[in-house]
Design a protein around this motif. Sequence first.
Motif, PDB file in Angstrom:
ATOM      1  N   GLU A  27       0.831  -1.189   0.000  1.00 31.12           N
ATOM      2  CA  GLU A  27       0.000   0.000   0.000  1.00 31.12           C
ATOM      3  C   GLU A  27       0.874   1.251   0.000  1.00 31.12           C
ATOM      4  O   GLU A  27       1.880   1.319   0.679  1.00 31.12           O
ATOM      5  N   HIS A  28       0.487   2.216  -0.780  1.00 29.74           N
ATOM      6  CA  HIS A  28       1.239   3.463  -0.877  1.00 29.74           C
ATOM      7  C   HIS A  28       0.355   4.592  -0.388  1.00 29.74           C
ATOM      8  O   HIS A  28      -0.787   4.737  -0.808  1.00 29.74           O
ATOM      9  N   SER A  29       0.889   5.387   0.501  1.00 25.37           N
ATOM     10  CA  SER A  29       0.130   6.501   1.045  1.00 25.37           C
ATOM     11  C   SER A  29       0.418   7.747   0.219  1.00 25.37           C
ATOM     12  O   SER A  29       1.548   8.005  -0.175  1.00 25.37           O
ATOM     13  N   THR A  30      -0.623   8.506  -0.047  1.00 24.92           N
ATOM     14  CA  THR A  30      -0.449   9.747  -0.794  1.00 24.92           C
ATOM     15  C   THR A  30      -0.342  10.938   0.139  1.00 24.92           C
ATOM     16  O   THR A  30      -0.300  12.076  -0.327  1.00 24.92           O
ATOM     17  N   ASP A  31      -0.294  10.680   1.470  1.00 25.89           N
ATOM     18  CA  ASP A  31      -0.149  11.775   2.424  1.00 25.89           C
ATOM     19  C   ASP A  31       1.224  12.409   2.266  1.00 25.89           C
ATOM     20  O   ASP A  31       2.224  11.712   2.051  1.00 25.89           O
ATOM     21  N   PRO A  32       1.306  13.732   2.396  1.00 28.84           N
ATOM     22  CA  PRO A  32       2.622  14.376   2.302  1.00 28.84           C
ATOM     23  C   PRO A  32       3.488  14.020   3.505  1.00 28.84           C
ATOM     24  O   PRO A  32       2.981  13.707   4.585  1.00 28.84           O
TER      25      PRO A  32
END
Length: 66
Positions: A27-32
């Motif tokens: 899973e890849h988070s798009t949160d900065p």
Amino acid sequence: MNFKCAGRDQFQPRSGGGQAGAGVHAEHSTDPIPLRRPQTSVGTIMIRFVGLLLAATVVLVLIWNR
């Protein structure tokens, strides 16, 4: 160094016996990425220093006058 697989550039684990992809985060988070907090200003540091110095002085005076 640990050269278990001579003749290869990189060690590749044997398949089977374990879970495939264990330890890999799919899973890849798009949160900065959170930034560091801004540095404390010199004025704030001086106020804290003077406050602690006064508190220590009061404590030492109270101990001395006992």
